[in-house]
Design an enzyme around this catalytic site. Structure first.
Site, PDB file in Angstrom:
ATOM      1  N   GLU A 114       0.884  -1.192   0.209  1.00 44.17           N
ATOM      2  CA  GLU A 114       0.147  -0.056  -0.033  1.00 44.17           C
ATOM      3  C   GLU A 114       0.677   1.214   0.045  1.00 44.17           C
ATOM      4  OE1 GLU A 114      -2.636   1.772   3.235  1.00 44.17           O
ATOM      5  OE2 GLU A 114      -4.086   0.473   2.123  1.00 44.17           O
ATOM      6  N   HIS A 209     -12.317   7.154  14.006  1.00 43.72           N
ATOM      7  CA  HIS A 209     -11.192   7.166  15.131  1.00 43.72           C
ATOM      8  C   HIS A 209      -9.825   8.175  14.769  1.00 43.72           C
ATOM      9  CE1 HIS A 209      -7.943   5.300  12.366  1.00 43.72           C
ATOM     10  NE2 HIS A 209      -9.240   4.699  11.919  1.00 43.72           N
TER      11      HIS A 209
END
Ligand code: UD1
Ligand code: UDP
Length: 372
Positions: A114, A209
Site C-alpha cells: 500500500e 477514530h
C-alpha cells in the site's frame, strides 16, 4: 519478516502472509507489535495467523512518542535475533514506520505494501502522511494499489522499476471473508438481533477514530449522529473504536439514543455483514473508503482530504469534513433524494481485483531469486 500491529494492517496483510507461505522456498516469519491488542487479536483469530513474535506493547491512551519508543526498541531486538533477509510493512501506522526504520538501521531491504498514498497535507491524516513518506524513502519495493499511487511515487523520483501496481490487498481480504461467510453464515450471525430491532429502517454504518478529529471533531460528529438518529426511518450501527478519545465522547453524547446502537468493535466477518446491510457508510477510516465502493455502498468521508481519491473521482465516495451541519445535510440528501443516492450506490473496484497478494508474493520471490 512481515511486521504489523493494528487491525487494518492485519486485515490487509493476512492475504500476503498466506501467499508468501505458499512459496515453499521462502520462510515467512510474522512479528506483531500489538500496537492494538483486542482489535488485532480479532483479526488473528478469524484468519488463523499465529505470530512468531508478539511484543504486546499496547498501553491505554498511548502517546505517539511513547508508542514509537517502545516500537523502536522492541522491533529492533527481534530483528537482531532473527536477522531476516527482507522486512515487509503495510500502510502508514507507527508500527509500519518503525518496522521500516529499524530494518533500515540494519541495512535490511524493505517492501512497502500500500505504497504511494498521499494527501499532500502532513496534518491530515496525522501522523500517517509522514509515516508513509518515511517508509517510501526507505523501501526498495513499493507495492502501489493503483496507478494514482504509483504516479505519486514516480513524481517523488522513486525509480519506476521499483514501483509495482498490484491492487490493494484489502480487496483480497474482502473476497476471502465474503467467501467464508457464504459457506458459513453463522460467522456473521451476531448482528441478527440488531437487524430485527431496526427492521424497516435504513441503516447507517458508522466508524470514526482519526487522531486529528479528537476533541471538537469527535463532538461535532456525535452531535450530527444525534440529529440524524432523531429520524424515524433511520438507525445507526456504530462499532466504537476502543480508543478512549473516541469512546468517552460517544458514550457521553449518544449513550441514550434509541436509534443508535453503539457496539464493541466487530470482528471482520461481522463488519463485512454491517457493510452489506448498510444503506450508507459514514466514516473517517481508510480501509472503509476502499471496501464500501467494492460493495456498492455510498461512503461519506468525515475528512477534508484523502489519500484515496479513486472513490471520490468515481463518485462513490464524498469528502464531507466534520462540520455537524454538513454531515447532517449530506446524509439527509442521500436519504431523501433517490437520484443522488443512485449516483453514489454503484459497485466498482478502483482498488483492485482481489489478486494483489499473489502478485506481491511473486514479485518478492522473483527478486530474491535474482539476488542469489
Ligand atoms: C492507529 C494508527 C492509525 C490507524 C488506526 C486503526 C498510528 C499512529 N495510528 O490509530 O493509522 O488508522 O490505528 O485503527 O499508528 N485500543 C485498545 N485496544 C485495541 C486498540 C486500541 O484498547 O485493540 C485503545 C488503547 O487505549 C490505545 C488507543 O486505543 O492506546 C489508541 O491506539 P493507537 O494504535 O495508538 O491508535 P491511533 O494512533 O489513533
Ligand atoms: N473493521 C472491522 N471492525 C470494525 C470496524 C472496522 O473489522 O468494527 C475493519 C474494516 O473492515 C477495515 C478496517 O477495519 O478493513 C479499518 O480499520 P480502521 O478504520 O481502524 O483503520 P484505518 O483503515 O482507518 O487505518
Amino acid at each position: 519478516m512481515v511486521i504489523f500491529g493494528t487491525r487494518p494492517e492485519a486485515i490487509k496483510l493476512f492475504p500476503v502472509i498466506n501467499a508468501l507461505k505458499q512459496q515453499s522456498k521462502m520462510q515467512c516469519e510474522v512479528l506483531v507489535s500489538a500496537q492494538h491488542r483486542e482489535m488485532l487479536d480479532q483479526v488473528l483469530s478469524i484468519t488463523g495467523i499465529i505470530p512468531d513474535h508478539d511484543l504486546d506493547i499496547m498501553q491505554p491512551g498511548q502517546s505517539l512518542d511513547a508508542l514509537t519508543a517502545r516500537l523502536l526498541e522492541g522491533i529492533g531486538q527481534v530483528l537482531d535475533r532473527s536477522k531476516p533477509n527482507r522486512v515487509i510493512v503495510q500502510g502508514d501506522t507507527a508500527t509500519a514506520m518503525v518496522g521500516a526504520l529499524t530494518a533500515y538501521y540494519r541495512q535490511i531491504p524493505v517492501s512497502h505494501v500500500e505504497a504511494g498514498l498521499r494527501s499532500y497535507d502532513i496534518y491530515q491524516p496525522w501522523p500517517e502522511e509522514v509515516n508513509r513518506k518515511i517508509i517510501g524513502a526507505i523501501a526498495d519495493q513499493h507495492f502501489a494499489p493503483t496507478e494514482v499511487s504509483a504516479g505519486a511515487l514516480t513524481a517523488e523520483a522513486v525509480p519506476a522499476d521499483r514501483v509495482y501496481v498490484t491492487g490493494n490487498t484489502v480487496i483480497d481480504a474482502l473476497h476471502w471473508i465474503t467467501d467464508r461467510i457464504a459457506h458459513r453464515p453463522e460467522l456473521a450471525g451476531n448482528l441478527t438481533t440488531l437487524e430485527s430491532r431496526f427492521a424497516g429502517k435504513k441503516i447507517i454504518g458508522i466508524t470514526t477514530h482519526r487522531r486529528e478529529n479528537f476533541g471538537d471533531g469527535m463532538e461535532s460528529i456525535a452531535s450530527a449522529i444525534k440529529t440524524i438518529a432523531a429520524r424515524d426511518d433511520v438507525a445507526c450501527i456504530f462499532p466504537v473504536h476502543l480508543n478512549p478519545n473516541v469512546r468517552v465522547v460517544m458514550d457521553k453524547m449518544l449513550g441514550d439514543e434509541p436509534n443508535v446502537a453503539m457496539i464493541e468493535p466487530l470482528d471482520y466477518p461481522h463488519f463485512a455483514r454491517l457493510l452489506s446491510i448498510s444503506h450508507i457508510m459514514l466514516t473517517d477510516s481508510g480501509g472503509v473508503q476502499e471496501e464500501a465502493p467494492a460493495l456498492g455502498k455510498p461512503v461519506l468521508v468525515m475528512r477534508d482530504t484523502t489519500e484515496r481519491p479513486e472513490g471520490v473521482t468515481a463518485g462513490t465516495a464524498k469528502l464531507i469534513g466534520t462540520d455537524k451541519n454538513r454531515i447532517v445535510s449530506e446524509i439527509f440528501t442521500l436519504l431523501d433524494d433517490d437520484t443522488a443516492y443512485s449516483a453514489m450506490a454503484r459497485a466498482h473496484n478502483p482498488f483492485g481485483d482481489g489478486k494483489a497478494s499473489q502478485r506481491i508474493a511473486e514479485i518478492i520471490w522473483n527478486a530474491s531469486r535474482q539476488k542469489t
